[in-house]
Scaffold this active site. Structure first.
Site, PDB file in Angstrom:
ATOM      1  N   HIS A  31      49.761 -14.577   4.451  1.00  0.00           N
ATOM      2  CA  HIS A  31      49.189 -13.249   4.252  1.00  0.00           C
ATOM      3  C   HIS A  31      49.284 -12.844   2.782  1.00  0.00           C
ATOM      4  CE1 HIS A  31      49.141 -12.262   8.667  1.00  0.00           C
ATOM      5  NE2 HIS A  31      49.987 -13.282   8.651  1.00  0.00           N
ATOM      6  N   HIS A 262      43.796  -9.942   4.621  1.00  0.00           N
ATOM      7  CA  HIS A 262      45.057  -9.648   5.315  1.00  0.00           C
ATOM      8  C   HIS A 262      45.852 -10.908   5.627  1.00  0.00           C
ATOM      9  CE1 HIS A 262      47.898  -8.292   8.340  1.00  0.00           C
ATOM     10  NE2 HIS A 262      47.585  -7.059   8.075  1.00  0.00           N
ATOM     11  N   GLU A 408      66.379   2.774  23.862  1.00  0.00           N
ATOM     12  CA  GLU A 408      67.046   1.481  24.000  1.00  0.00           C
ATOM     13  C   GLU A 408      66.661   0.542  22.850  1.00  0.00           C
ATOM     14  OE1 GLU A 408      64.972   2.753  26.306  1.00  0.00           O
ATOM     15  OE2 GLU A 408      66.373   3.554  27.789  1.00  0.00           O
ATOM     16  N   HIS A 470      64.948   0.460  38.795  1.00  0.00           N
ATOM     17  CA  HIS A 470      66.221   0.453  38.078  1.00  0.00           C
ATOM     18  C   HIS A 470      67.096  -0.745  38.417  1.00  0.00           C
ATOM     19  CE1 HIS A 470      64.937   4.387  36.989  1.00  0.00           C
ATOM     20  NE2 HIS A 470      66.085   4.777  36.488  1.00  0.00           N
TER      21      HIS A 470
END
Lengths: 657, 657
Positions: A31, A262, A408, A470
């Site tokens: 890149h 890019h 998280e 869960h």
């Protein structure tokens, strides 16, 4: 395209551009756009501000530089080469993206000095940098400006800021007022697919402001503007985001400003045109000594600063403590854990392993002064806070416990950042099902080889009523699949203590302590000095000659022991193997493995899917566990419903023998 | 606490509160705080705006209601009970969180009517709702207001808005100007750990405004304010976020407004006090008929609206097309795929399977008018856009291709939402390593049993130079671990076409098409009418009596075939099994399994870890694959470096026989 006025810093930046375009061209992959676009910003940052010493890349008080937009790896390789890092000579630049080189496609922590973190998976860099800035602020609160006073600089791209993890990171950073965190956003309005307006209309500046950040902007090709912005950012008590308006691939006259530049080499013609445009009349990989000298002055300045810091350290009263933390010295921890285990073998508590984890943390945190606890808003459920711990608040960083919020992923990345910063040892908890939410950061812990510690409670259908969303079912398998991660699933308070000893003494391997919601009896009832969990699996019940071997982990060891009792009543001799850590068992020698596993038919038992159990089980062995998702009901009803019971094991055993 | 002025809507809301506190108390588990806090908002929404017919829960033009804060499941169970959904009688409410009930701890799609999506993992609801609103806008663009004109309402909590996925969702929604998406934020300033200011300082209103949203606020206990806000939201062309200031656990006089009421039963005394406070003098689970009648009027209004809609549909010229899309009719797809396969067996292209995927999509998208393509900013790499496809833009929804941006998680959840909405069939791509970024949404596809289609390209070290961060190694294992997900890893263009047929005809199982970056030859060189990929594994090369069986998937089938050739040259008969889908092979009968796998020694070959391969391999069999993370180098160098070669297979084969 505006004509380039060649100043010293433009020359320094053009050296980055030249190396980036030449290396990508030679590799025929990579890149070039980002390093060429951000070369001016990076040059000003390093030339005027960065405080680093390439001869001492691990100097604790160095400024941290995080290339969150990791695909632009040639930016950092070029800079580290120009700065004179010993392991980044021009041959490394020429070997960009080749087997065995230090110049991987994306920056890899540990491959070369001066790479503070592995980046490439977008958003990880900025979120990891938040952890570094937290660590700096915590250590500054403990040791003062004399020993700890540095900045964390991040270059982030549009991709980093689109990823969800960036939200968790900037929300946390803004809340904690991480004033020494400075993010430079490469505002080039281009992504791989095309212009950013294909997929976003976000007002990034307003967004960061909403999160409590100090927001600035500058022209990313005008050194004075860049420098003024960084200067202002350093003075503000909030974390700062500088929107740097840049042209991607700056210097490549026909391709710059477009997504063509890019992620593909420029091609020989465009590289020739860029050389002309940039007034860069040196051959491929050729850097004039004068430019090396200019970059070298940054290194000299840093070496001087480090020497002064070493003097301050040597006279500091906290010197020994500071160094012990930097070296991650575990001191008396093994002895303390052993004493605690001895007590447990007398008390024989019946507690959930999440509670046992908290009990072990009382020992750990009383022994190690540099642990940092935390939870993703489940402190009372994960039980990650021990009695002496104090919560960190935006205005008081003298504590040792972090409320990461319902984030998280941000927590996991921040913990990586705290470990990478050095001098602190973080652990953090959430429900195990939500390990999925932070999996990309867990993978990076493993790939980087850093000992981040994850505490995953509520580890099976044993959590009961919260139901299948869960309840981990496939998580043990999917986490064991990650190379270089120790998944520890203790069966009782004793194994939990041993798991914590393993986690806190690990140096190059992340650990995950997997704990139950429900109460479990002490199954290791006699004291053993050795850390048997460190063996991965061991004979918990040895009937001598065996008819069958039952292997279980965590909450299912109790069931296995019960089954063995029932079998004994019928005259069938069942050995029980507790297997808290598959990865550690794999590392044992063949003799030990056979000693533990025996040659009798085997039954595995785990309230999870069978995948991964072929480590122990052959095609003729049995498995008592789950085959699909769980359900919502009280835990005892679920164990019965899914037939994970002593009776099921007994019945399998009779069939096998 | 202000005294409650009992109006009709307050009474209706109190019925929700009573059911919520009674059900949580009886289950001795659950979250009363959120349903009690948001009861007024939900009541006003349903009473004055929601357009649903409980007797026809799948009516395509119904308003969608998404309870993103899924832990408040009693809110939706109570509402659906009060509305008269046939499968939500009072016994279900009494059986909250018990085995076999429809009232799981968190709302589970498919367990009961009127639950539009499984929620509980935070942030998933709001992100899935974005997909529903995209689907509405796309279908509206195709069929007009007469057939498609409905709103998507979301109740989201602080947790939903802290999760990173919410950023991806609101950025995408703001960009696409999803004016009929209305999010009601339960702004109660409480999380499980305590006050939200423990972990966030986010100005949510400014944040949504930065993302291009229309932002409003209201007192969440004042019906007129709530109604005015919703009314204004419905009129604005932007998606709207209404910050509803509420008191968590509203009505429980001693506990409301505190995190004590978040996730635990109130207790008998507090429930008695709440009954008094709310002027609710009915027994547990008792609802006066007058209140049922009030809720029933909402249902009647919806039934009337649906009848009128049915009339419009019956006279619409697009009726057949509309219904075919709703029924997900695959029409001539199998025949078209078969014809295409026949052509491939003549052409024998050597292309990357990502390219083969694009070639198959030319057939799929020409045949099925309701597919929706997309990519997380990797269109040119994933090759998910076929020639006739048109990109959707904020102002033109007549297209069929979505630029999801660098938002894997948001994309996956949005695709779930598009599937759940009905009438469109989405697929979307990213790099396989970043399956980790969207894993929680993939898990929900599987748990809900909806046929979302994931396209994961760059599926191994074969991607080369991008290096270990981008190279899947453990991903095949970890994705195969998810129950009810078909992981399809085709070996060539033929198997890729078959994989797409499986994906596009799947009704209750999500699928994942795993594709290579590198070119692969056609290994199935003779045309077979049957979809052999649907068998999971099949004999690709049958030497008759075999000395050894080589089992491989995807890009390694070529290597296996090469090895078989080399072995044949030495007089060793090797069968080659191509195993594109482990899960489908498991479903075959025992006779077929033995026929394919044979009884000779086996060698598995996959450029990934061995975990999961015990489906095929016993302890005496061999595996040629990866044992740890990859590296950055050109692909051929990596295959050689990691010893995944025909030579390695040959050597293993000789050792085995």
């Amino acid at each position: 395209m505006k004509d380039i006025h060649i100043t010293q810093e433009t020359r320094m930046a053009n050296a980055i551009r030249a190396l980036a375009m030449d290396a990508v061209q030679k590799a025929n992959s990579g890149h070039p756009g980002m390093p060429m676009g951000m070369a001016d910003v990076a040059t000003v940052l390093f030339n005027r501000f960065m405080n680093i010493d390439p001869t001492a890349p691990k100097w604790p008080d160095r400024d941290r530089f995080v290339l969150s937009a990791g695909h632009g790896s040639m930016l950092i390789y070029a800079i580290n080469h120009l700065l004179g890092y010993a392991d980044m000579d021009i041959e490394q630049i020429k070997a960009f993206r080749q087997l065995g080189s230090r110049t991987a496609g994306h920056p890899e922590y540990g491959h070369a000095d001066g790479i503070e973190v592995t980046t490439g998976p977008l958003g990880q860099g900025i979120a990891t940098a938040v952890g570094m800035a937290i660590a700096e602020k915590m250590k500054n609160a403990r040791y003062g400006n004399d020993l700890v006073d540095h900045f964390t600089y991040v270059i982030a791209g549009d991709g980093c800021l689109m990823e969800g993890i960036s939200h968790e990171a900037i929300d946390l950073a803004g809340h904690l007022k991480l004033g020494k965190l400075i993010v430079m956003w490469d505002d080039n309005a281009i992504t791989i697919d095309g212009d950013t307006d294909l997929s976003t209309s976000m007002d990034q500046k307003a967004r960061f402001a909403a999160a409590g950040w100090h927001v600035l902007e500058c022209d990313g090709h005008t050194p004075t503007e860049i420098a003024d912005a960084i200067e202002a950012a350093r003075k503000d008590p909030r974390p700062s985001m500088i929107a740097c308006r840049t042209i991607i691939g700056f210097g490549a006259p026909n391709k710059q400003g477009s997504h063509d530049v890019h992620g593909a080499p420029l091609g020989d013609d465009e590289i020739a045109a860029a050389r002309k445009q940039l007034h860069w009349d040196h051959g491929p990989f050729e850097i004039p000594q004068a430019i090396y000298d200019e970059w070298g002055r940054i290194a000299s300045r840093g070496a001087q600063a480090r020497a002064e810091w070493e003097q301050r350290l040597n006279t500091a009263t906290a010197r020994a403590e500071f160094l012990a933390a930097e070296e991650d010295e575990v001191g008396t921890l093994p002895a303390a854990i052993e004493a605690y285990k001895r007590k447990l073998s007398e008390d024989k508590p019946k507690v959930a392993t999440r509670k046992a984890s908290q009990m072990a943390l009382e020992v750990v945190n009383a022994t190690l002064p540099f642990t940092v606890g935390g939870s993703a808003d489940l402190t009372g459920s994960n039980l990650t806070k021990s009695s002496g711990m104090k919560s960190i608040t935006p205005n008081d960083f003298t504590g040792d416990y972090l409320h990461y919020g319902i984030r998280e992923h941000g927590m996991a990345a921040a913990m990586n950042g705290i470990v990478l910063h050095g001098g602190l040892k973080p652990y953090g908890g959430t429900f195990m099902a939500f390990a999925d939410y932070c999996r990309p950061a867990i993978r990076l812990s493993a790939l980087m080889g850093v000992p981040t510690c994850y505490v995953m409670t509520h580890d099976s259908i044993g959590l009961g009523e919260d139901g299948p969303t869960h309840q981990p079912v496939e998580h043990l398998a999917s986490l064991r699949a990650i190379p270089n991660l120790l998944v520890l699933r203790p069966a009782d308070a004793v194994e939990t203590a041993e798991a914590w000893e393993i986690a806190m003494t690990s140096k190059t391997t992340p650990t995950m302590i997997v704990a139950s919601r429900q109460n479990l009896p002490t199954v290791r009832t006699e004291h053993v000095v050795e850390n048997l969990t460190a063996r991965g699996a061991y004979l918990l019940r040895d009937p001598g000659a065996r008819d069958v071997t039952i292997i279980a982990t965590g909450s299912e060891v109790e069931i296995a022991m019960d089954a063995a009792d029932k079998l004994a009543a019928e005259g069938i001799k069942a050995a029980v193997v507790s297997a808290p850590c598959f990865e550690l068992f794999e590392q044992q020698d063949a003799v030990y493995k056979v000693e533990v596993m025996g040659t009798a038919p085997k039954i595995g038992c785990e309230a999870a899917i069978r995948q991964g159990w072929d480590l122990f089980l052959g095609p003729r062995d049995s498995f008592v566990g789950m085959t699909g998702f769980g359900a919502s009901a009280p835990a005892p009803a679920l164990y019965k419903h899914f037939n994970i019971t002593a009776e099921a094991i007994v019945s399998e055993a009779k069939e096998l023998i």
